[in-house]
Write a protein that holds these residues in place. Structure first.
Motif, mmCIF file in Angstrom:
data_model
loop_
_atom_site.group_PDB
_atom_site.id
_atom_site.type_symbol
_atom_site.label_atom_id
_atom_site.label_comp_id
_atom_site.label_asym_id
_atom_site.label_seq_id
_atom_site.Cartn_x
_atom_site.Cartn_y
_atom_site.Cartn_z
ATOM 1 N N UNK A 40 0.806 -1.220 0.000
ATOM 2 C CA UNK A 40 0.000 0.000 0.000
ATOM 3 C C UNK A 40 0.841 1.272 0.000
ATOM 4 N N UNK A 41 2.138 1.143 0.116
ATOM 5 C CA UNK A 41 2.999 2.321 0.215
ATOM 6 C C UNK A 41 2.857 3.231 -1.007
ATOM 7 N N UNK A 42 2.800 2.663 -2.174
ATOM 8 C CA UNK A 42 2.672 3.467 -3.389
ATOM 9 C C UNK A 42 1.359 4.226 -3.451
ATOM 10 N N UNK A 43 0.302 3.645 -2.907
ATOM 11 C CA UNK A 43 -0.996 4.311 -2.896
ATOM 12 C C UNK A 43 -0.999 5.503 -1.947
ATOM 13 N N UNK A 44 -0.309 5.369 -0.830
ATOM 14 C CA UNK A 44 -0.269 6.450 0.151
ATOM 15 C C UNK A 44 0.684 7.555 -0.299
ATOM 16 N N UNK A 45 1.765 7.191 -0.971
ATOM 17 C CA UNK A 45 2.714 8.196 -1.444
ATOM 18 C C UNK A 45 2.197 8.864 -2.711
ATOM 19 N N UNK A 46 1.667 8.094 -3.633
ATOM 20 C CA UNK A 46 1.105 8.655 -4.858
ATOM 21 C C UNK A 46 2.162 8.985 -5.888
ATOM 22 N N UNK A 47 1.695 9.332 -7.067
ATOM 23 C CA UNK A 47 2.602 9.668 -8.161
ATOM 24 C C UNK A 47 3.300 10.991 -7.847
ATOM 25 N N UNK A 48 4.612 10.967 -7.877
ATOM 26 C CA UNK A 48 5.448 12.128 -7.547
ATOM 27 C C UNK A 48 5.191 12.655 -6.130
ATOM 28 N N UNK A 49 4.658 11.808 -5.244
ATOM 29 C CA UNK A 49 4.436 12.201 -3.860
ATOM 30 C C UNK A 49 3.243 13.111 -3.645
ATOM 31 N N UNK A 50 2.340 13.172 -4.599
ATOM 32 C CA UNK A 50 1.209 14.104 -4.495
ATOM 33 C C UNK A 50 0.234 13.737 -3.387
ATOM 34 N N UNK A 51 -0.052 12.461 -3.220
ATOM 35 C CA UNK A 51 -0.992 12.042 -2.170
ATOM 36 C C UNK A 51 -0.371 12.305 -0.797
ATOM 37 N N UNK A 52 0.894 11.982 -0.631
ATOM 38 C CA UNK A 52 1.580 12.226 0.640
ATOM 39 C C UNK A 52 1.591 13.717 0.962
ATOM 40 N N UNK A 53 1.834 14.535 -0.019
ATOM 41 C CA UNK A 53 1.849 15.985 0.186
ATOM 42 C C UNK A 53 0.467 16.480 0.605
ATOM 43 N N UNK A 54 -0.571 15.940 0.002
ATOM 44 C CA UNK A 54 -1.938 16.324 0.363
ATOM 45 C C UNK A 54 -2.274 15.905 1.791
#
Length: 75
Positions: A40-54
């Motif tokens: 699930x790490x990729x889903x939480x981080x997101x493309x270019x870190x956009x989800x993590x930043x949000x």
């Protein structure tokens, strides 16, 4: 604050039982460590870190002004 982080992350992951949020108090800040299942790490981080930043933006905005600074680590 841990409840807020969990409520944001649970809908994003396939393994919600693997979510763990720990809090560490330091002199000038509070550090939250978010750990999720490795698939699930990729889903939480997101493309270019956009989800993590949000997620970080929402958590930082929810902080009361009188409280210490908040830092969110995603592992």
């Amino acid at each position: 604050m841990t409840g807020l982080i969990e409520s944001i992350v649970i809908p994003l992951v396939d393994h919600p039982e693997a979510i763990a949020v720990t809090e560490m108090q330091e002199d000038t800040k509070i550090v939250y460590h978010l750990t999720v299942h490795e698939s699930d790490a990729g889903k939480v981080i997101g493309k270019n870190g956009r989800v993590a930043k949000s997620i970080r933006t929402l958590v930082y905005a929810a902080r009361p002004k009188a409280e210490k600074r908040i830092h969110l680590d995603i592992m």
